[in-house]
Design a protein around this motif. Structure first.
Motif, PDB file in Angstrom:
ATOM      1  N   TYR A 145       0.826  -1.205   0.000  1.00  0.00           N
ATOM      2  CA  TYR A 145       0.000   0.000   0.000  1.00  0.00           C
ATOM      3  C   TYR A 145       0.862   1.257   0.000  1.00  0.00           C
ATOM      4  O   TYR A 145       0.571   2.230  -0.695  1.00  0.00           O
ATOM      5  CB  TYR A 145      -0.946   0.035   1.207  1.00  0.00           C
ATOM      6  N   LEU A 146       1.913   1.236   0.772  1.00  0.00           N
ATOM      7  CA  LEU A 146       2.820   2.382   0.840  1.00  0.00           C
ATOM      8  C   LEU A 146       3.504   2.612  -0.511  1.00  0.00           C
ATOM      9  O   LEU A 146       3.594   3.755  -0.980  1.00  0.00           O
ATOM     10  CB  LEU A 146       3.862   2.173   1.939  1.00  0.00           C
ATOM     11  N   LEU A 147       3.956   1.551  -1.150  1.00  0.00           N
ATOM     12  CA  LEU A 147       4.600   1.681  -2.462  1.00  0.00           C
ATOM     13  C   LEU A 147       3.630   2.207  -3.517  1.00  0.00           C
ATOM     14  O   LEU A 147       4.001   3.041  -4.343  1.00  0.00           O
ATOM     15  CB  LEU A 147       5.196   0.346  -2.897  1.00  0.00           C
ATOM     16  N   LEU A 149       1.010   4.097  -2.936  1.00  0.00           N
ATOM     17  CA  LEU A 149       0.787   5.503  -2.595  1.00  0.00           C
ATOM     18  C   LEU A 149       1.953   6.373  -3.065  1.00  0.00           C
ATOM     19  O   LEU A 149       1.743   7.437  -3.652  1.00  0.00           O
ATOM     20  CB  LEU A 149       0.577   5.643  -1.086  1.00  0.00           C
ATOM     21  N   LEU A 150       3.164   5.922  -2.840  1.00  0.00           N
ATOM     22  CA  LEU A 150       4.341   6.672  -3.295  1.00  0.00           C
ATOM     23  C   LEU A 150       4.378   6.765  -4.818  1.00  0.00           C
ATOM     24  O   LEU A 150       4.732   7.813  -5.375  1.00  0.00           O
ATOM     25  CB  LEU A 150       5.621   6.025  -2.769  1.00  0.00           C
ATOM     26  N   ALA A 151       4.009   5.694  -5.505  1.00  0.00           N
ATOM     27  CA  ALA A 151       3.976   5.702  -6.969  1.00  0.00           C
ATOM     28  C   ALA A 151       2.938   6.696  -7.481  1.00  0.00           C
ATOM     29  O   ALA A 151       3.196   7.445  -8.438  1.00  0.00           O
ATOM     30  CB  ALA A 151       3.688   4.302  -7.499  1.00  0.00           C
ATOM     31  N   PHE A 153       1.827   9.401  -5.906  1.00  0.00           N
ATOM     32  CA  PHE A 153       2.370  10.746  -5.660  1.00  0.00           C
ATOM     33  C   PHE A 153       3.450  11.103  -6.676  1.00  0.00           C
ATOM     34  O   PHE A 153       3.510  12.224  -7.161  1.00  0.00           O
ATOM     35  CB  PHE A 153       2.926  10.878  -4.230  1.00  0.00           C
ATOM     36  N   TYR A 154       4.281  10.146  -7.013  1.00  0.00           N
ATOM     37  CA  TYR A 154       5.343  10.396  -7.988  1.00  0.00           C
ATOM     38  C   TYR A 154       4.747  10.727  -9.355  1.00  0.00           C
ATOM     39  O   TYR A 154       5.147  11.702  -9.999  1.00  0.00           O
ATOM     40  CB  TYR A 154       6.264   9.171  -8.095  1.00  0.00           C
ATOM     41  N   SER A 157       3.107  14.139  -9.285  1.00  0.00           N
ATOM     42  CA  SER A 157       4.077  15.238  -9.232  1.00  0.00           C
ATOM     43  C   SER A 157       4.770  15.443 -10.583  1.00  0.00           C
ATOM     44  O   SER A 157       5.182  16.556 -10.907  1.00  0.00           O
ATOM     45  CB  SER A 157       5.124  14.990  -8.142  1.00  0.00           C
TER      46      SER A 157
END
Length: 160
Positions: A145-147, A149-151, A153-154, A157
């Motif tokens: 889930y964290l990965l 979410l980071l993807a 956001f990336y 951005s």
């Protein structure tokens, strides 16, 4: 907040007992996990079946927090019952030592435990989403889930 007790006049014989709420899915999940780690070094009983044996601990306190009661009568309450139970496992975790030695860790643990105890159904769902439905074989779904979410956001951005 749950009350802490130092000692009982009615200690278990044989091996320590971890007393927990048998009507709580969150509690059952984590007790199952601890059972797999402690390998019969601790007896696990619900307060519904054993609270009457400990005349010096009020029933309402068993309802608020788990208790690890050792054969010498020493009682570990709330988060420290979990931390202390790990000392009976093969895992060498420092949490019980931190709980005993660092007041900031004690306060954080007690308040966190109290908050979770008051919102058990939500945290049970969060636990199974984060670690899977089998407490004996935890899966790191939270990392996935964290990965994701980071993807997200990336990607956002880069294009916004």
């Amino acid at each position: 907040m749950f009350q802490k007790f130092e000692k009982t006049n009615y200690p278990p014989t044989g091996k320590p007992v971890l007393v927990w709420d048998g009507e709580c899915g969150f509690c059952k999940y984590w007790v199952t996990r601890w059972q797999s780690l402690t390998r019969n070094k601790i007896e696990y009983k619900t307060y519904q079946e054993i609270a009457s044996q400990f005349h010096d601990i009020p029933l309402k306190e068993f309802k608020k927090a788990s208790r690890l009661i050792e054969t010498n009568g020493k009682i570990y309450s709330g988060p420290d019952s979990a931390y202390r139970s790990y000392t009976y496992s093969t895992k060498n975790l420092p949490w019980h030592s931190w709980y005993c030695n660092y007041s900031w860790f004690t306060k954080l643990s007690d308040h966190g435990y109290n908050y979770i105890a008051k919102h058990r159904p939500f945290f049970f769902k969060l636990t199974t989403l984060s670690f899977g439905k089998n407490p004996e074989a935890l899966k790191p779904y939270w990392l996935l889930y964290l990965l994701i979410l980071l993807a997200v956001f990336y990607v956002l951005s880069r294009f916004l």
